[in-house]
Design a protein around this motif. Structure first.
Motif, short mmCIF file in Angstrom:
data_model
loop_
_atom_site.label_atom_id
_atom_site.label_comp_id
_atom_site.label_asym_id
_atom_site.label_seq_id
_atom_site.Cartn_x
_atom_site.Cartn_y
_atom_site.Cartn_z
N TRP A 1 0.85 -1.19 0.00
CA TRP A 1 0.00 0.00 0.00
C TRP A 1 0.88 1.24 0.00
CZ3 TRP A 1 -0.45 4.06 3.47
CH2 TRP A 1 -1.52 4.93 3.27
N LEU A 2 1.91 1.22 0.84
CA LEU A 2 2.83 2.36 0.94
C LEU A 2 3.58 2.55 -0.38
CD1 LEU A 2 3.43 4.40 3.15
CD2 LEU A 2 5.30 2.94 3.91
N VAL A 3 3.97 1.47 -1.02
CA VAL A 3 4.64 1.55 -2.32
C VAL A 3 3.73 2.24 -3.34
CG1 VAL A 3 5.45 0.17 -4.30
CG2 VAL A 3 6.15 -0.46 -1.98
N LYS A 4 2.47 1.83 -3.38
CA LYS A 4 1.53 2.40 -4.35
C LYS A 4 1.24 3.87 -4.06
CE LYS A 4 -0.66 -1.94 -5.53
NZ LYS A 4 -1.84 -2.78 -5.39
N LYS A 5 1.05 4.21 -2.80
CA LYS A 5 0.71 5.59 -2.43
C LYS A 5 1.87 6.55 -2.63
CE LYS A 5 -3.55 5.52 -1.17
NZ LYS A 5 -4.55 6.43 -1.72
N PRO B 1 16.24 8.22 5.21
CA PRO B 1 15.74 8.63 3.89
C PRO B 1 15.91 10.11 3.63
CG PRO B 1 13.92 8.19 5.39
CD PRO B 1 15.18 7.84 6.11
N ARG B 2 15.88 10.46 2.35
CA ARG B 2 15.96 11.86 1.94
C ARG B 2 14.70 12.61 2.38
NH1 ARG B 2 17.89 11.59 -4.34
NH2 ARG B 2 19.78 10.39 -3.98
N THR B 3 14.80 13.91 2.39
CA THR B 3 13.65 14.75 2.77
C THR B 3 12.48 14.53 1.82
OG1 THR B 3 15.19 16.40 3.63
CG2 THR B 3 12.93 17.12 3.23
N THR B 4 12.73 14.40 0.53
CA THR B 4 11.64 14.19 -0.43
C THR B 4 10.93 12.86 -0.17
OG1 THR B 4 13.22 13.30 -2.03
CG2 THR B 4 12.63 15.62 -2.25
N THR B 5 11.69 11.85 0.23
CA THR B 5 11.10 10.54 0.55
C THR B 5 10.24 10.65 1.80
OG1 THR B 5 12.99 9.41 -0.45
CG2 THR B 5 11.65 8.14 1.10
N ILE B 6 10.72 11.36 2.80
CA ILE B 6 9.95 11.55 4.03
C ILE B 6 8.64 12.28 3.72
CG2 ILE B 6 9.89 12.74 6.26
CD1 ILE B 6 12.93 12.15 6.46
N LYS B 7 8.68 13.28 2.86
CA LYS B 7 7.46 14.00 2.50
C LYS B 7 6.44 13.09 1.84
CE LYS B 7 9.51 18.58 2.03
NZ LYS B 7 9.85 19.68 1.13
N LYS B 8 6.90 12.22 0.94
CA LYS B 8 6.00 11.26 0.29
C LYS B 8 5.39 10.30 1.30
CE LYS B 8 8.41 11.24 -4.14
NZ LYS B 8 9.17 10.42 -5.10
N LEU B 9 6.22 9.82 2.21
CA LEU B 9 5.74 8.90 3.24
C LEU B 9 4.70 9.56 4.14
CD1 LEU B 9 9.16 7.37 4.29
CD2 LEU B 9 7.28 6.11 3.24
N MET B 10 4.98 10.78 4.55
CA MET B 10 4.08 11.47 5.47
C MET B 10 2.74 11.79 4.79
SD MET B 10 5.62 11.15 8.21
CE MET B 10 4.24 11.84 9.10
N LYS B 11 2.77 12.11 3.53
CA LYS B 11 1.52 12.37 2.81
C LYS B 11 0.64 11.13 2.82
CE LYS B 11 -0.36 13.97 -1.56
NZ LYS B 11 -0.08 14.35 -2.93
N GLY C 1 10.12 2.78 -4.53
CA GLY C 1 10.42 1.39 -4.87
C GLY C 1 10.16 0.45 -3.70
N ARG C 2 9.89 -0.81 -4.03
CA ARG C 2 9.65 -1.82 -2.99
C ARG C 2 10.86 -1.95 -2.05
NH1 ARG C 2 6.77 -4.13 -7.23
NH2 ARG C 2 4.62 -4.59 -6.65
N ILE D 1 0.89 8.48 4.96
CA ILE D 1 0.55 8.13 6.35
C ILE D 1 -0.59 9.00 6.86
CG2 ILE D 1 1.43 8.29 8.72
CD1 ILE D 1 4.12 7.21 7.56
N ARG D 2 -0.59 10.26 6.49
CA ARG D 2 -1.64 11.18 6.97
C ARG D 2 -3.01 10.88 6.38
NH1 ARG D 2 2.61 15.66 6.66
NH2 ARG D 2 3.39 15.68 8.79
N GLU D 3 -3.07 10.06 5.33
CA GLU D 3 -4.37 9.62 4.83
C GLU D 3 -5.07 8.73 5.86
OE1 GLU D 3 -4.47 7.87 0.94
OE2 GLU D 3 -3.17 9.43 0.11
N ILE D 4 -4.28 8.03 6.66
CA ILE D 4 -4.82 7.14 7.68
C ILE D 4 -4.79 7.81 9.05
CG2 ILE D 4 -4.43 4.96 8.90
CD1 ILE D 4 -3.41 3.87 6.20
#
Length: 74
Positions: free
Chosen positions: A24-28, A47-57, A32-33, A59-62
């Motif tokens: 789910w996290l990979v798709k959102k 992780p890089r800052t850009t990766t953290i931003k993607k992850l947080m976006k 990469g896996r 995660i905040r959906e849930i």
């Protein structure tokens, strides 16, 4: 059950708690896996800052109240 017998980071534990898969996290995030797997299991990975931003976006959906500080030493 997710995460049985695996070393987990804070994000990995969060995924387990909410019953969310790494896929789910990979798709959102469109990461990469291998990257998502490393983020969820390697406590030394930074992780890089850009990766953290993607992850947080994603995660905040849930969990809208989640902060990057909850998962990463910043």
């Amino acid at each position: 059950m997710f995460g049985m017998g695996k070393t987990r980071t804070k994000i990995g534990k969060w995924l387990d708690k909410y019953g969310v898969s790494q896929e789910w996290l990979v798709k959102k995030t469109k990461l990469g896996r291998n990257t998502v797997s490393r983020i969820c299991s390697d406590k030394e990975y930074s992780p890089r800052t850009t990766t953290i931003k993607k992850l947080m976006k994603a995660i905040r959906e849930i969990d809208p109240n989640a902060k990057a500080d909850d998962f990463f030493d910043m």
